[in-house]
Scaffold this motif. Structure first.
Motif, PDB file in Angstrom:
ATOM      1  N   ASP A  52     -30.574  69.824  52.535  1.00 22.73           N
ATOM      2  CA  ASP A  52     -31.165  70.763  51.033  1.00 22.73           C
ATOM      3  C   ASP A  52     -31.423  69.608  50.400  1.00 22.73           C
ATOM      4  O   ASP A  52     -31.810  69.720  49.321  1.00 22.73           O
ATOM      5  CB  ASP A  52     -29.277  70.003  51.350  1.00 22.73           C
ATOM      6  CG  ASP A  52     -28.439  69.407  51.058  1.00 22.73           C
ATOM      7  OD1 ASP A  52     -28.662  69.004  51.799  1.00 22.73           O
ATOM      8  OD2 ASP A  52     -27.733  68.680  49.819  1.00 22.73           O
TER       9      ASP A  52
ATOM     10  N   ASP B 294     -27.221  72.445  55.122  1.00 26.68           N
ATOM     11  CA  ASP B 294     -26.814  71.992  53.925  1.00 26.68           C
ATOM     12  C   ASP B 294     -25.738  70.884  54.210  1.00 26.68           C
ATOM     13  O   ASP B 294     -24.636  71.478  54.125  1.00 26.68           O
ATOM     14  CB  ASP B 294     -26.601  72.793  53.249  1.00 26.68           C
ATOM     15  CG  ASP B 294     -25.983  72.054  51.566  1.00 26.68           C
ATOM     16  OD1 ASP B 294     -26.092  71.044  51.201  1.00 26.68           O
ATOM     17  OD2 ASP B 294     -26.108  73.233  50.873  1.00 26.68           O
TER      18      ASP B 294
ATOM     19  N   THR C 255     -26.704  69.931  45.908  1.00 24.00           N
ATOM     20  CA  THR C 255     -25.861  71.473  45.755  1.00 24.00           C
ATOM     21  C   THR C 255     -23.970  71.002  46.975  1.00 24.00           C
ATOM     22  O   THR C 255     -22.851  71.889  47.088  1.00 24.00           O
ATOM     23  CB  THR C 255     -26.174  71.645  47.688  1.00 24.00           C
ATOM     24  OG1 THR C 255     -26.389  70.702  48.973  1.00 24.00           O
ATOM     25  CG2 THR C 255     -27.715  72.506  47.707  1.00 24.00           C
TER      26      THR C 255
ATOM     27  N   LEU D 201     -28.289  77.384  46.342  1.00 25.22           N
ATOM     28  CA  LEU D 201     -29.389  76.905  47.047  1.00 25.22           C
ATOM     29  C   LEU D 201     -30.327  79.024  47.900  1.00 25.22           C
ATOM     30  O   LEU D 201     -31.123  79.305  46.928  1.00 25.22           O
ATOM     31  CB  LEU D 201     -29.522  76.398  48.214  1.00 25.22           C
ATOM     32  CG  LEU D 201     -30.010  75.238  47.590  1.00 25.22           C
ATOM     33  CD1 LEU D 201     -30.501  74.309  49.131  1.00 25.22           C
ATOM     34  CD2 LEU D 201     -30.856  74.463  46.644  1.00 25.22           C
TER      35      LEU D 201
ATOM     36  N   ARG E  59     -28.708  79.159  54.384  1.00 27.00           N
ATOM     37  CA  ARG E  59     -28.065  78.222  54.599  1.00 27.00           C
ATOM     38  C   ARG E  59     -27.226  77.886  55.100  1.00 27.00           C
ATOM     39  O   ARG E  59     -26.486  78.750  55.211  1.00 27.00           O
ATOM     40  CB  ARG E  59     -27.671  78.206  53.074  1.00 27.00           C
ATOM     41  CG  ARG E  59     -27.099  77.017  52.167  1.00 27.00           C
ATOM     42  CD  ARG E  59     -25.638  77.334  51.567  1.00 27.00           C
ATOM     43  NE  ARG E  59     -24.852  76.287  51.269  1.00 27.00           N
ATOM     44  CZ  ARG E  59     -23.661  75.474  52.197  1.00 27.00           C
ATOM     45  NH1 ARG E  59     -23.046  77.221  52.766  1.00 27.00           N
ATOM     46  NH2 ARG E  59     -22.782  74.522  51.780  1.00 27.00           N
TER      47      ARG E  59
END
Length: 189
Positions: A72, A99, A113, A119, A157
């Motif tokens: 991330d 992430d 994040t 994202l 993600r």
């Protein structure tokens, strides 16, 4: 949340001739832990460059699948890359963002994040037609099976635990890695 080493190993289990570009730090260690391979392109000291290198490979080798496995922090640093990829949309490129909501390479500070930045929302706004939010083993298995057959640019993600498994270092010799990768992809010289 998923365990990073296990999920990367599963993503690469049936890789075939998949070319893999690894983001700086933990994604490189995770890919190396899944097994060093001549089609792994490890980045050293190239923060923010993984997605663009993946794009270049996807354009240069349109008949081959390319996966970028990054974190991330690197994805946040290279948001402009998502815009360029979203406009170009090569159908053989997969971006996988691990992430954990932290900047793992600088001391595990909370990343953006962990707050409000999504994202996948950014990727969709940049033109990605297919995005995946992977939070469990079933989603991971389905995505791992899909990446080889997709006919569009993908962005996933993957929610992972904020842990720091021991480093597994692949070769660090840039010339060796470059030459090995070039041979494995059929580019000599």
């Amino acid at each position: 949340m998923l365990e990073r080493r296990k999920l990367v190993k599963e993503l690469l289990a049936d890789r075939g001739d998949l070319m893999v570009v690894c983001g700086l730090g933990s994604p490189t260690y995770d890919v190396a832990a899944a097994g060093d391979h001549p089609l792994n392109f490890y980045l050293w000291a190239a923060m923010g460059g993984a997605a663009m290198i993946g794009l270049g490979l996807a354009i240069a080798k349109p008949g081959r699948r390319v996966a970028v496995i990054t974190g991330d922090g690197e994805a946040l640093m290279g948001m402009g890359s998502l815009a360029t990829i979203g406009v170009r949309r090569p159908d053989n490129l997969v971006i996988v963002v691990l992430d954990n909501g932290h900047y793992g390479e600088t001391g595990m500070q909370a990343s953006h994040t962990a707050e409000a930045v999504e994202l996948l929302g950014v990727a969709r706004a940049c033109g990605f037609k297919e995005t995946f939010d992977i939070t469990d083993e079933l989603g991971l298995r389905e995505f791992a099976a899909y990446i080889h057959d997709a006919a569009t640019t993908l962005c996933a993600r993957v929610a992972i635990r904020a842990d720091e498994p021991p480093r597994v270092l692949p070769p660090r010799d840039g010339v060796l890695l470059k030459n090995r990768f070039r041979r494995a992809t059929g580019v000599e010289g």
